[in-house]
Design a protein around this motif. Sequence first.
Motif, PDB file in Angstrom:
ATOM      1  N   LYS A 151     -13.176  51.768  10.202  1.00 23.19           N
ATOM      2  CA  LYS A 151     -14.173  50.102  10.176  1.00 23.19           C
ATOM      3  C   LYS A 151     -14.270  49.512  11.652  1.00 23.19           C
ATOM      4  N   LYS A 152     -13.264  49.435  12.519  1.00 24.33           N
ATOM      5  CA  LYS A 152     -13.352  48.727  13.411  1.00 24.33           C
ATOM      6  C   LYS A 152     -13.001  49.068  14.911  1.00 24.33           C
ATOM      7  N   MET A 153     -13.529  48.981  15.780  1.00 23.54           N
ATOM      8  CA  MET A 153     -12.996  49.630  17.594  1.00 23.54           C
ATOM      9  C   MET A 153     -13.024  48.914  18.214  1.00 23.54           C
ATOM     10  N   ALA A 154     -12.152  48.399  18.423  1.00 18.72           N
ATOM     11  CA  ALA A 154     -11.477  47.755  19.689  1.00 18.72           C
ATOM     12  C   ALA A 154     -11.324  48.292  21.377  1.00 18.72           C
ATOM     13  N   LEU A 155     -11.354  47.185  22.340  1.00 16.99           N
ATOM     14  CA  LEU A 155     -11.546  47.241  23.577  1.00 16.99           C
ATOM     15  C   LEU A 155     -11.592  46.819  23.919  1.00 16.99           C
ATOM     16  N   SER A 156     -10.360  46.767  25.219  1.00 15.47           N
ATOM     17  CA  SER A 156     -10.170  45.368  25.963  1.00 15.47           C
ATOM     18  C   SER A 156     -10.491  46.142  27.168  1.00 15.47           C
ATOM     19  N   VAL A 157     -11.170  45.182  28.494  1.00 19.93           N
ATOM     20  CA  VAL A 157     -11.262  45.061  29.643  1.00 19.93           C
ATOM     21  C   VAL A 157     -11.899  44.591  30.904  1.00 19.93           C
ATOM     22  N   LEU A 158     -11.320  44.500  32.075  1.00 19.47           N
ATOM     23  CA  LEU A 158     -11.390  43.629  33.030  1.00 19.47           C
ATOM     24  C   LEU A 158     -12.616  42.899  33.042  1.00 19.47           C
ATOM     25  N   GLU A 159     -12.334  41.692  33.291  1.00 20.17           N
ATOM     26  CA  GLU A 159     -14.236  40.751  33.488  1.00 20.17           C
ATOM     27  C   GLU A 159     -14.897  41.218  34.791  1.00 20.17           C
ATOM     28  N   THR A 160     -14.067  41.986  35.557  1.00 22.97           N
ATOM     29  CA  THR A 160     -15.441  42.200  36.931  1.00 22.97           C
ATOM     30  C   THR A 160     -15.620  43.486  36.328  1.00 22.97           C
TER      31      THR A 160
END
Length: 181
Positions: free
Chosen positions: A131-140
């Motif tokens: 139901k959900k995919m999550a991720l994190s990413v550097l602001e730049t």
Amino acid sequence: MRIEEQKYFEKGLEYVIRSAAEEDAKELSRLRLQIDVETENLDRESGEAYLDEAAFRRLIKADTENSRNLFLVAAADGMLVGFSRCEGSELKRLSHKVEFGVCVLKDYWGHQIGKKFLERSIFWADNNEIKKMALSVLETNETAIRLYKKLGFRTEGVLRKDKLLSDGKFYDTIVMGRIKP
């Protein structure tokens, strides 16, 4: 879990995206080390949290056997040039979601390999009760953030001063998620 191999031709480059195989383990170990040197967009510095061939073999085997995980590789020019993973949880309260991560050799940026990894992963997730995919990413990493938004991810939070990079400055991590429509 495994998916069907698919060929692409983008901006003069022909490549294949397919499920990782245990035979890829040695090359994946080398590839990960090289990518860690080329970018600060990832959590690791070069050599940190090193995975040798045996560790990659175990990871690929486990991901292949687990219906909540997906390990993909991109091959071009006779070698692996990137990989992505979706990792789910066995915990019941978290079993509806996966965490997505991706990395591609810098020489192969701009050929939409990351986009194809994400599109294939979204298709897989949407067709496998995730139901959900999550991720994190550097602001730049503005290019990645634009892509994630275009593919339905929304900002869910910001981890302020989350990463210390080689320039001695702290940077935020943006946490993003996509809910299956």
